[in-house]
Scaffold this motif. Structure first.
Motif, mmCIF file in Angstrom:
data_model
loop_
_atom_site.group_PDB
_atom_site.id
_atom_site.type_symbol
_atom_site.label_atom_id
_atom_site.label_comp_id
_atom_site.label_asym_id
_atom_site.label_seq_id
_atom_site.Cartn_x
_atom_site.Cartn_y
_atom_site.Cartn_z
ATOM 1 N N ALA A 93 0.859 -1.183 0.000
ATOM 2 C CA ALA A 93 0.000 0.000 0.000
ATOM 3 C C ALA A 93 0.895 1.232 0.000
ATOM 4 C CB ALA A 93 -0.925 0.011 1.218
ATOM 5 N N VAL A 94 0.475 2.246 -0.737
ATOM 6 C CA VAL A 94 1.304 3.439 -0.911
ATOM 7 C C VAL A 94 0.509 4.677 -0.561
ATOM 8 C CG1 VAL A 94 2.311 4.926 -2.694
ATOM 9 C CG2 VAL A 94 2.935 2.526 -2.601
ATOM 10 N N GLU A 95 1.171 5.580 0.142
ATOM 11 C CA GLU A 95 0.579 6.874 0.465
ATOM 12 C C GLU A 95 1.572 7.942 0.052
ATOM 13 O OE1 GLU A 95 -0.384 9.650 4.366
ATOM 14 O OE2 GLU A 95 -0.141 7.487 4.595
ATOM 15 N N ALA A 96 1.200 8.808 -0.897
ATOM 16 C CA ALA A 96 2.082 9.886 -1.345
ATOM 17 C C ALA A 96 2.071 10.988 -0.302
ATOM 18 C CB ALA A 96 1.624 10.427 -2.695
ATOM 19 N N SER A 97 3.208 11.327 0.215
ATOM 20 C CA SER A 97 3.315 12.328 1.265
ATOM 21 C C SER A 97 3.464 13.731 0.694
ATOM 22 C CB SER A 97 4.505 12.009 2.184
ATOM 23 O OG SER A 97 4.337 10.756 2.804
ATOM 24 N N PHE A 98 4.447 13.940 -0.159
ATOM 25 C CA PHE A 98 4.621 15.238 -0.800
ATOM 26 C C PHE A 98 5.461 15.061 -2.055
ATOM 27 C CE2 PHE A 98 7.004 14.886 3.176
ATOM 28 C CZ PHE A 98 8.304 14.767 2.719
ATOM 29 N N GLN A 99 5.372 16.046 -2.942
ATOM 30 C CA GLN A 99 5.963 15.922 -4.263
ATOM 31 C C GLN A 99 7.360 16.524 -4.315
ATOM 32 O OE1 GLN A 99 3.358 17.179 -7.517
ATOM 33 N NE2 GLN A 99 1.587 16.950 -6.186
ATOM 34 N N ALA A 100 8.167 16.001 -5.222
ATOM 35 C CA ALA A 100 9.497 16.552 -5.470
ATOM 36 C C ALA A 100 9.411 17.639 -6.536
ATOM 37 C CB ALA A 100 10.444 15.456 -5.941
#
Length: 469
Positions: free
Chosen positions: A361-368
């Protein structure tokens, strides 16, 4: 009109006199914890009683906006337009802080009372981010008081949920793109390269949190009676992790790596040295991709770290094969990495290695994101700051942590210059968070000098693609 040297002197005097410390003490006393109901009450007071008067004193029209995301707090925008012909700078800060960890600070310190101990000024938010945005507000105030004008148009955005992932910020900035349109972002957050090196960074690595679960059975079974014939979820999990990132920190999945390390990034990091200062941990030279320098690994490449790992009761183990195991990993990634299909990339790789029983399972925290090193604003800022600094200013393409830089580069389409006024050992999310007085003194000089240069029309000659207005 004051000369740059006179402004520098006034900036130093403002710190040496104790005036800055007194102002920061007033800011720290607001417990603006964004993930607590009482903190949200304090945030409202902080906006009303601290930031709105500070922006009004700069001649700004100030407006508060609701957050389109109910999980986040309000936004504040201050706007001062001196002339449509002048360049426009956008500044940014966040009013919220993390939990105060009351009772866990050394010497019995209260997190909401700014306390000086030598060069360290202790208090929650002193470094992240109240001390940093106060330096920029003070620099603007000093410039305005001494020259009568800024010489540029100012827009200042404050958010109140950065510590909880900036909910609603991207949507808000997109909706207010006209109100926030500018030539360049000049903001302060995060740490310098080290305590003694003035630094400008141009963006931030992103992060994706990944959970791996191996849930094979509801019960644990005696290891003597069943060992060797039942699959052990803990053993399975460690094997799965090892095929993603090996025991020496090297990522083993090509799809989790950036496409390249640009020559411009490599050149910018060529003289950067990591750690080696008092209090810094010792680096492990054999950890990670040893084909890269430490600076390239930290600021220009991706890492996959295990944040937590568990099965059974680690403190009171029994002679039984556990029924399930779980780990949480984090991919820190640079701009240019494709992360939209990270979960599928990991599942396919695990399946190819015989670990299809591992749930991902994946949760995107913040973008580069990052501003190109070759952007004209970067050279301009370095030239200005080098003139007043005792040592060359370090340019970091990205810093190692996370910031919502992408809302400015990707949504507003502007160059971003982050001038941090803290250092890696400031303990910003822990007990004993502190700001260093020498960095405050130098930081106020650097910020005042940069704003003064911007107001004297020494900005770079750029086209709309390099520094749009």
């Amino acid at each position: 009109m004051s000369t740059p040297a006179e402004l520098v002197s006034k900036a130093q005097e403002h710190v040496d006199s104790g005036a800055f410390f007194a102002e920061l003490a007033e800011l720290v006393r607001y417990p603006t914890v964004s993930d607590h109901p009482d903190g949200r009450v304090a945030i409202k007071a902080y906006l009303d009683e601290v930031l709105t008067p500070a922006l009004t004193e700069l001649g700004c029209t100030v407006r508060r906006y609701p957050n389109p995301d109910p999980a986040g707090g309000p936004f504040l925008i201050g706007t001062r337009i001196e002339s449509p012909e002048l360049p426009t700078v956008l500044c940014y800060g966040h009013a919220d802080v993390v939990d105060g960890h009351e009772g866990r600070w050394s010497e019995g310190r209260d997190p909401w009372t700014l306390t000086a101990d030598g060069e360290r000024w202790y208090g929650r938010g002193s470094a992240d981010n109240k001390g940093q945005h106060l330096i920029n507000l003070t620099a603007l105030r000093l410039l305005l008081a001494e020259t009568g004008s800024l010489g540029f148009n100012l827009k200042f955005l404050f958010e109140t949920g950065e510590e909880i992932g900036s909910p609603g910020l991207g949507e808000f900035v997109a909706a207010q793109s006209r109100a926030l349109g500018a030539d360049v972002l000049i903001a302060s957050d995060g740490p310098r390269l080290d305590a003694t090196t003035p630094t400008v960074f141009l963006g931030a690595r992103g992060a994706v949190r990944i959970s791996l679960d191996v849930d094979l059975r509801p019960d644990a079974y005696h290891s003597g009676n069943w060992g060797g014939v039942l699959r052990n979820p803990a053993t399975t999990l460690t094997g799965a992790i090892a095929c993603l990132v090996d025991g020496h920190g090297r990522i083993r999945v090509p799809g989790l790596l950036p496409p390249e390390l640009p020559d411009s990034v490599r050149e910018a990091l060529a003289e950067i040295r990591i750690a080696g200062k008092p209090g810094d941990p010792a680096l492990e030279e054999s950890w990670g991709d040893t084909g890269l320098s430490a600076a390239e690994r930290l600021y220009g490449w991706n890492t996959l770290e295990v944040l937590s790992l568990g099965a059974g009761d680690i403190d009171r183990p029994v002679n039984a094969i556990p029924g399930k195991a779980r780990a949480v990993l984090q991919l820190r990634y640079v701009a240019g990495t494709e992360v939209s299909d990270v979960a599928d990339t990991i599942r396919k790789h695990l399946a190819s290695q015989g670990f299809s029983m591992v749930e991902v399972a994946v949760e995107a925290s913040f973008q580069a994101s990052r501003t190109p090193v070759g952007n004209p604003w970067v050279g301009w800022a370095k030239g200005v700051l080098d003139e007043v600094s005792d040592r060359p200013v370090a340019i970091l393409p990205s810093f190692g942590g996370g910031l919502p830089n992408h809302v400015f580069t990707d949504i507003l389409g502007i160059a971003t210059l982050w001038l941090p006024h803290s250092y890696p050992g400031c303990l910003q999310h822990a007990p004993d968070e502190h700001l260093l007085a020498p960095i405050v003194r130098e930081g106020l000089v650097l910020a005042t000098t940069l704003f003064h240069a911007l107001g004297r029309f020494t900005t770079p000659a750029t086209d709309t693609a390099a520094a749009p207005r």
